[in-house]
Design a protein around this motif. Structure first.
Motif, PDB file in Angstrom:
ATOM      1  N   LEU A   1     -20.821 -31.418  17.852  1.00 54.04           N
ATOM      2  CA  LEU A   1     -21.607 -31.125  19.044  1.00 54.04           C
ATOM      3  C   LEU A   1     -20.921 -30.064  19.897  1.00 54.04           C
ATOM      4  O   LEU A   1     -21.543 -29.107  20.363  1.00 54.04           O
ATOM      5  N   SER A   2     -19.620 -30.224  20.100  1.00 52.80           N
ATOM      6  CA  SER A   2     -18.862 -29.274  20.910  1.00 52.80           C
ATOM      7  C   SER A   2     -18.842 -27.897  20.260  1.00 52.80           C
ATOM      8  O   SER A   2     -19.010 -26.871  20.928  1.00 52.80           O
ATOM      9  N   THR A   3     -18.647 -27.870  18.931  1.00 51.29           N
ATOM     10  CA  THR A   3     -18.620 -26.606  18.200  1.00 51.29           C
ATOM     11  C   THR A   3     -19.970 -25.896  18.272  1.00 51.29           C
ATOM     12  O   THR A   3     -20.045 -24.681  18.482  1.00 51.29           O
ATOM     13  N   ARG A   4     -21.057 -26.672  18.125  1.00 49.27           N
ATOM     14  CA  ARG A   4     -22.392 -26.086  18.174  1.00 49.27           C
ATOM     15  C   ARG A   4     -22.688 -25.538  19.566  1.00 49.27           C
ATOM     16  O   ARG A   4     -23.317 -24.477  19.704  1.00 49.27           O
ATOM     17  N   ALA A  31     -29.767 -26.410  26.131  1.00 46.03           N
ATOM     18  CA  ALA A  31     -30.552 -27.457  26.781  1.00 46.03           C
ATOM     19  C   ALA A  31     -31.041 -28.493  25.772  1.00 46.03           C
ATOM     20  O   ALA A  31     -31.010 -29.701  26.025  1.00 46.03           O
ATOM     21  N   SER A  32     -31.508 -28.040  24.599  1.00 47.33           N
ATOM     22  CA  SER A  32     -31.958 -28.970  23.565  1.00 47.33           C
ATOM     23  C   SER A  32     -30.793 -29.792  23.027  1.00 47.33           C
ATOM     24  O   SER A  32     -30.950 -30.968  22.693  1.00 47.33           O
ATOM     25  N   LEU A  33     -29.620 -29.157  22.970  1.00 42.96           N
ATOM     26  CA  LEU A  33     -28.435 -29.867  22.497  1.00 42.96           C
ATOM     27  C   LEU A  33     -28.060 -30.988  23.464  1.00 42.96           C
ATOM     28  O   LEU A  33     -27.686 -32.089  23.048  1.00 42.96           O
ATOM     29  N   VAL A  34     -28.177 -30.724  24.754  1.00 41.36           N
ATOM     30  CA  VAL A  34     -27.891 -31.744  25.760  1.00 41.36           C
ATOM     31  C   VAL A  34     -28.875 -32.903  25.634  1.00 41.36           C
ATOM     32  O   VAL A  34     -28.497 -34.077  25.701  1.00 41.36           O
ATOM     33  N   SER A  35     -30.145 -32.594  25.453  1.00 46.95           N
ATOM     34  CA  SER A  35     -31.163 -33.625  25.297  1.00 46.95           C
ATOM     35  C   SER A  35     -30.863 -34.497  24.086  1.00 46.95           C
ATOM     36  O   SER A  35     -30.981 -35.731  24.135  1.00 46.95           O
ATOM     37  N   LEU A  36     -30.418 -33.863  23.000  1.00 49.38           N
ATOM     38  CA  LEU A  36     -30.061 -34.605  21.795  1.00 49.38           C
ATOM     39  C   LEU A  36     -28.872 -35.521  22.056  1.00 49.38           C
ATOM     40  O   LEU A  36     -28.839 -36.675  21.601  1.00 49.38           O
ATOM     41  N   TYR A  37     -27.907 -35.015  22.804  1.00 51.48           N
ATOM     42  CA  TYR A  37     -26.729 -35.827  23.137  1.00 51.48           C
ATOM     43  C   TYR A  37     -27.127 -37.054  23.970  1.00 51.48           C
ATOM     44  O   TYR A  37     -26.694 -38.175  23.700  1.00 51.48           O
ATOM     45  N   LEU A  38     -27.953 -36.838  24.973  1.00 54.32           N
ATOM     46  CA  LEU A  38     -28.352 -37.943  25.848  1.00 54.32           C
ATOM     47  C   LEU A  38     -29.158 -38.996  25.101  1.00 54.32           C
ATOM     48  O   LEU A  38     -29.089 -40.183  25.423  1.00 54.32           O
ATOM     49  N   ASP A  39     -29.926 -38.572  24.091  1.00 55.23           N
ATOM     50  CA  ASP A  39     -30.709 -39.517  23.315  1.00 55.23           C
ATOM     51  C   ASP A  39     -29.850 -40.318  22.330  1.00 55.23           C
ATOM     52  O   ASP A  39     -30.276 -41.363  21.840  1.00 55.23           O
ATOM     53  N   ASN A  40     -28.661 -39.795  22.005  1.00 52.30           N
ATOM     54  CA  ASN A  40     -27.819 -40.428  20.996  1.00 52.30           C
ATOM     55  C   ASN A  40     -26.381 -40.586  21.480  1.00 52.30           C
ATOM     56  O   ASN A  40     -25.425 -40.480  20.705  1.00 52.30           O
ATOM     57  N   THR A  41     -26.209 -40.840  22.764  1.00 49.89           N
ATOM     58  CA  THR A  41     -24.886 -40.864  23.363  1.00 49.89           C
ATOM     59  C   THR A  41     -23.912 -41.813  22.677  1.00 49.89           C
ATOM     60  O   THR A  41     -22.798 -41.422  22.302  1.00 49.89           O
ATOM     61  N   SER A  42     -24.306 -43.065  22.513  1.00 49.86           N
ATOM     62  CA  SER A  42     -23.360 -44.047  21.968  1.00 49.86           C
ATOM     63  C   SER A  42     -22.965 -43.724  20.536  1.00 49.86           C
ATOM     64  O   SER A  42     -21.815 -43.924  20.140  1.00 49.86           O
ATOM     65  N   VAL A  43     -23.915 -43.210  19.753  1.00 53.35           N
ATOM     66  CA  VAL A  43     -23.613 -42.856  18.366  1.00 53.35           C
ATOM     67  C   VAL A  43     -22.629 -41.699  18.309  1.00 53.35           C
ATOM     68  O   VAL A  43     -21.640 -41.728  17.574  1.00 53.35           O
TER      69      VAL A  43
END
Length: 260
Positions: A250-253, A227-239
């Protein structure tokens, strides 16, 4: 009504051939009249999923695992609470583990705790309190987990397609509402829900909270739950989407966290 055609199974078909034909039929079943859409969300309720599963496999069974130490249908670790279900059909059993999550897909525990999340309005990280899970939260997760176990047999599996590198558990709920004492109460129907992670078009591109690749890589590696990983992705999507190295990390983690 669900639109599907049960396959004709040849008399000399092997067990694997029979199962393959059934999987293809279930995967291709049109569930457009069984699912519902609300605010860009598509979901299939557990009751509809089980009804359709029994139409394909009348002898199908499901199981909700209980913790041998407590007798309760929930398992706890330092990472949070998990539920465990399984669905059996034609001699094949698929199990599913699913975190108990709050309205923002953050893992819940038996006690309240806090996490740092990025606030888009203030453009900085703020502390958010994650409330302790209730029996309602656990029950909702159990039903969603069963829908996922059913999908592994083929029925409705396509609903989950397209989010493998983000969060296949994505199920946004209604926005939290504040009660009189300032705490939050979540609204949850107990259905599987899939979020369309579409961001509104902006006249000017929004600034990302972090463009430092090394720092972002460190944050990805330090996440302790999906869940925290998803939140991190959404906050930094374009990067992340513009950097193959970050996207792979991200996928590996995510896979590593799911295997815990």
């Amino acid at each position: 009504m669900c639109k599907f055609t049960k396959p004709i199974i040849p008399a000399d078909a092997t067990a694997d051939e029979r199962r393959s034909l059934m999987f293809d039929a279930m995967y291709s079943a049109d569930l457009s009249e069984e699912t519902e859409k609300k605010s860009n969300l598509t979901y299939l309720s557990w009751s509809q999923a089980w009804k359709l599963m029994k139409q394909f496999y009348p002898s199908a069974t499901y199981k909700i695992f209980t913790n041998p130490n407590t007798g309760l249908p929930v398992f706890e670790s330092e990472l949070g609470l998990m539920v465990h279900t399984a669905v059996e059909a034609d001699g094949i059993t698929y199990e599913d583990w699913l975190p108990v999550m709050d309205y923002a897909n953050r893992a819940m525990k038996s006690i309240p705790y806090s996490v740092q999340v990025f606030d888009k309005q203030s453009r900085q990280y703020v502390e958010k309190r994650i409330e302790a899970a209730t029996t309602f939260d656990v029950n909702s997760s159990i039903q969603r987990s069963m829908v996922r176990a059913i999908a592994r047999h083929g029925l409705g599996l396509y609903i989950y397609n397209g989010f493998d590198h983000i969060n296949e558990d994505g199920e946004p709920q209604s926005l939290p509402t504040s009660n009189s004492n300032g705490s939050y109460q979540q609204k949850n129907s107990g259905n599987y829900q899939r979020q369309q992670y579409n961001r509104p078009a902006q006249a000017q591109p929004q600034a990302q909270p972090s463009t430092d690749t090394a720092a972002l890589m460190a944050r990805i590696n330090s996440t302790t739950d999906v869940a925290s990983l998803v939140s991190l992705y959404l906050d930094n999507t374009s990067v992340i989407e513009s950097n193959p190295e970050l996207k792979t990390l991200l996928s590996t983690r995510k896979k590593a966290l799911q295997s815990l």
